[in-house]
Every structure is written in C-alpha cells, then in structure tokens.
Design a protein around this motif. Sequence first.
Motif, PDB file in Angstrom:
ATOM      1  N   TYR A  63      30.069  81.758  22.191  1.00 38.47           N
ATOM      2  CA  TYR A  63      29.592  80.431  21.825  1.00 38.47           C
ATOM      3  C   TYR A  63      30.749  79.445  21.843  1.00 38.47           C
ATOM      4  N   GLY A  64      30.395  78.190  21.942  1.00 42.32           N
ATOM      5  CA  GLY A  64      31.436  77.181  21.964  1.00 42.32           C
ATOM      6  C   GLY A  64      30.875  75.782  22.090  1.00 42.32           C
ATOM      7  N   LEU A  65      31.709  74.893  22.606  1.00 45.11           N
ATOM      8  CA  LEU A  65      31.348  73.497  22.806  1.00 45.11           C
ATOM      9  C   LEU A  65      31.538  73.143  24.269  1.00 45.11           C
ATOM     10  N   GLY A  66      30.554  72.468  24.834  1.00 44.37           N
ATOM     11  CA  GLY A  66      30.635  72.086  26.234  1.00 44.37           C
ATOM     12  C   GLY A  66      30.238  70.642  26.430  1.00 44.37           C
ATOM     13  N   PRO A  67      30.310  70.185  27.663  1.00 47.37           N
ATOM     14  CA  PRO A  67      29.932  68.795  27.943  1.00 47.37           C
ATOM     15  C   PRO A  67      28.452  68.559  27.630  1.00 47.37           C
ATOM     16  N   PRO A  68      28.088  67.335  27.256  1.00 47.61           N
ATOM     17  CA  PRO A  68      26.685  67.064  26.945  1.00 47.61           C
ATOM     18  C   PRO A  68      25.756  67.277  28.139  1.00 47.61           C
ATOM     19  N   GLN A  69      26.308  67.259  29.353  1.00 47.96           N
ATOM     20  CA  GLN A  69      25.501  67.470  30.557  1.00 47.96           C
ATOM     21  C   GLN A  69      25.279  68.948  30.849  1.00 47.96           C
ATOM     22  N   SER A  70      25.778  69.848  29.998  1.00 49.17           N
ATOM     23  CA  SER A  70      25.649  71.293  30.212  1.00 49.17           C
ATOM     24  C   SER A  70      24.190  71.676  30.362  1.00 49.17           C
ATOM     25  N   ARG A  71      23.954  72.669  31.210  1.00 53.78           N
ATOM     26  CA  ARG A  71      22.598  73.207  31.326  1.00 53.78           C
ATOM     27  C   ARG A  71      22.656  74.663  31.749  1.00 53.78           C
ATOM     28  N   ALA A  72      21.558  75.345  31.554  1.00 52.01           N
ATOM     29  CA  ALA A  72      21.484  76.764  31.910  1.00 52.01           C
ATOM     30  C   ALA A  72      21.861  76.933  33.380  1.00 52.01           C
ATOM     31  N   GLY A  73      22.639  77.967  33.666  1.00 52.92           N
ATOM     32  CA  GLY A  73      23.069  78.238  35.037  1.00 52.92           C
ATOM     33  C   GLY A  73      24.448  77.716  35.369  1.00 52.92           C
ATOM     34  N   ASP A  74      24.987  76.833  34.525  1.00 55.53           N
ATOM     35  CA  ASP A  74      26.357  76.365  34.747  1.00 55.53           C
ATOM     36  C   ASP A  74      27.314  77.539  34.590  1.00 55.53           C
ATOM     37  N   VAL A  75      28.458  77.436  35.236  1.00 53.75           N
ATOM     38  CA  VAL A  75      29.444  78.510  35.254  1.00 53.75           C
ATOM     39  C   VAL A  75      30.654  78.083  34.446  1.00 53.75           C
ATOM     40  N   ILE A  76      31.126  78.976  33.574  1.00 52.98           N
ATOM     41  CA  ILE A  76      32.350  78.706  32.827  1.00 52.98           C
ATOM     42  C   ILE A  76      33.492  79.351  33.595  1.00 52.98           C
ATOM     43  N   CYS A  77      34.491  78.554  33.905  1.00 51.21           N
ATOM     44  CA  CYS A  77      35.572  78.979  34.787  1.00 51.21           C
ATOM     45  C   CYS A  77      36.913  78.894  34.060  1.00 51.21           C
ATOM     46  N   VAL A  78      37.636  80.004  34.069  1.00 54.68           N
ATOM     47  CA  VAL A  78      38.987  80.023  33.517  1.00 54.68           C
ATOM     48  C   VAL A  78      39.942  79.935  34.702  1.00 54.68           C
ATOM     49  N   ILE A  79      40.728  78.880  34.728  1.00 59.04           N
ATOM     50  CA  ILE A  79      41.639  78.630  35.847  1.00 59.04           C
ATOM     51  C   ILE A  79      43.053  78.983  35.409  1.00 59.04           C
ATOM     52  N   PRO A  80      43.711  79.894  36.122  1.00 58.18           N
ATOM     53  CA  PRO A  80      45.083  80.266  35.740  1.00 58.18           C
ATOM     54  C   PRO A  80      45.982  79.033  35.621  1.00 58.18           C
ATOM     55  N   GLY A  81      46.758  78.988  34.544  1.00 57.16           N
ATOM     56  CA  GLY A  81      47.673  77.875  34.318  1.00 57.16           C
ATOM     57  C   GLY A  81      47.077  76.738  33.506  1.00 57.16           C
ATOM     58  N   MET A  82      45.755  76.725  33.341  1.00 55.10           N
ATOM     59  CA  MET A  82      45.108  75.678  32.550  1.00 55.10           C
ATOM     60  C   MET A  82      44.952  76.173  31.113  1.00 55.10           C
ATOM     61  N   LYS A  83      44.976  75.261  30.172  1.00 52.68           N
ATOM     62  CA  LYS A  83      44.897  75.634  28.760  1.00 52.68           C
ATOM     63  C   LYS A  83      43.466  75.779  28.256  1.00 52.68           C
ATOM     64  N   ILE A  84      42.517  75.224  28.981  1.00 57.05           N
ATOM     65  CA  ILE A  84      41.117  75.272  28.551  1.00 57.05           C
ATOM     66  C   ILE A  84      40.231  75.681  29.725  1.00 57.05           C
ATOM     67  N   PRO A  85      39.079  76.283  29.424  1.00 52.27           N
ATOM     68  CA  PRO A  85      38.135  76.596  30.504  1.00 52.27           C
ATOM     69  C   PRO A  85      37.355  75.345  30.924  1.00 52.27           C
ATOM     70  N   PHE A  86      36.748  75.431  32.073  1.00 49.20           N
ATOM     71  CA  PHE A  86      35.950  74.318  32.583  1.00 49.20           C
ATOM     72  C   PHE A  86      34.551  74.810  32.923  1.00 49.20           C
ATOM     73  N   MET A  87      33.607  73.895  32.841  1.00 45.34           N
ATOM     74  CA  MET A  87      32.238  74.201  33.211  1.00 45.34           C
ATOM     75  C   MET A  87      31.997  73.610  34.604  1.00 45.34           C
ATOM     76  N   LEU A  88      31.456  74.445  35.469  1.00 43.88           N
ATOM     77  CA  LEU A  88      31.169  74.047  36.843  1.00 43.88           C
ATOM     78  C   LEU A  88      29.682  74.230  37.120  1.00 43.88           C
ATOM     79  N   ARG A  89      29.169  73.498  38.104  1.00 37.65           N
ATOM     80  CA  ARG A  89      27.771  73.636  38.513  1.00 37.65           C
ATOM     81  C   ARG A  89      27.735  73.799  40.024  1.00 37.65           C
ATOM     82  N   ASP A  90      26.982  74.796  40.458  1.00 39.74           N
ATOM     83  CA  ASP A  90      26.817  75.031  41.890  1.00 39.74           C
ATOM     84  C   ASP A  90      26.196  73.784  42.511  1.00 39.74           C
ATOM     85  N   PHE A  91      26.864  73.211  43.504  1.00 38.27           N
ATOM     86  CA  PHE A  91      26.433  71.969  44.128  1.00 38.27           C
ATOM     87  C   PHE A  91      25.402  72.272  45.210  1.00 38.27           C
TER      88      PHE A  91
END
Length: 131
Positions: A63-91
């Motif tokens: 569980y956590g906190l995400g952008p208000p635009q979050s929706r089911a199916g979004d992908v949480i991505c951990v990028i090496p070298g970054m301090k926080i994960p990001f949420m991505l959406r298949d375009f």
Amino acid sequence: TSAYSAYISRARAAQALRSSGVEPTEEEQLKLGELLPLARDYEDSYAWTAHDKCFIVSEMGFYGLGPPQSRAGDVICVIPGMKIPFMLRDFRNSGKFKLVGSCYLHGIMGGESLDPNHNLYAGDLQNIVIV
C-alpha cells in the motif's frame, strides 16, 4: 514518527486524566510541551508528502500513495538510481509507457526490489520506453 507517536499517546493519557477530573502532572505537561514541536514537524512533513496523492494498493498487496490519476492496471516502476518509484501507464497498449507520476509504496522504498538477495527482488531489469 516516534516523537509523534509519543506525543499522541501522552496527549490521550492526559485527556483521559482530565476526563476523570485529574490534572496531569507538571512533568507530564512539560514533556508534552517538548514533544509538540516535533509532532507538528511530522504533521507538516506528512501533509506535504500526502498532498495531491491518493491511497493505492498494488497487486502484491503493498500500500502507499500515488498520483490522483492512478487507476487499476497502472504499473509501479522502480528505476535504478532514483529515490522513489514511479507509476506508469501502458500507452494505448503499445508496450510504451506514459508517466503518471511519483509514488510511495510502503516496503519497497529502500531499493529492496532491485536487490537480488532480497525476497522482494523483482527480477532482471527491463528496458522501457516512456512517451
């Protein structure tokens, strides 16, 4: 957070005493006074962190906190070298991704998913395209 928890605990105890007609000791009141600025700092930090975020739960139960635009199916991505994960959406189901925003996911903020010796290891890194 321990100062915040201590403040809340002591404030509740003081309130319970007052409800029963007993005033907290001077020592207890002084301790509350010392903890109050630390508790307020924590509240300020939390309010800033949670501003414009919504509650999220991953498919794995994190569980956590995400952008208000979050929706089911979004992908949480951990990028090496970054301090926080990001949420991505298949375009448009193209395998390319659109950045939705940053997120906080309790349990993976310390790079656990990138450590092959950790039980939360996500596997080999993948190249992705962000559009």
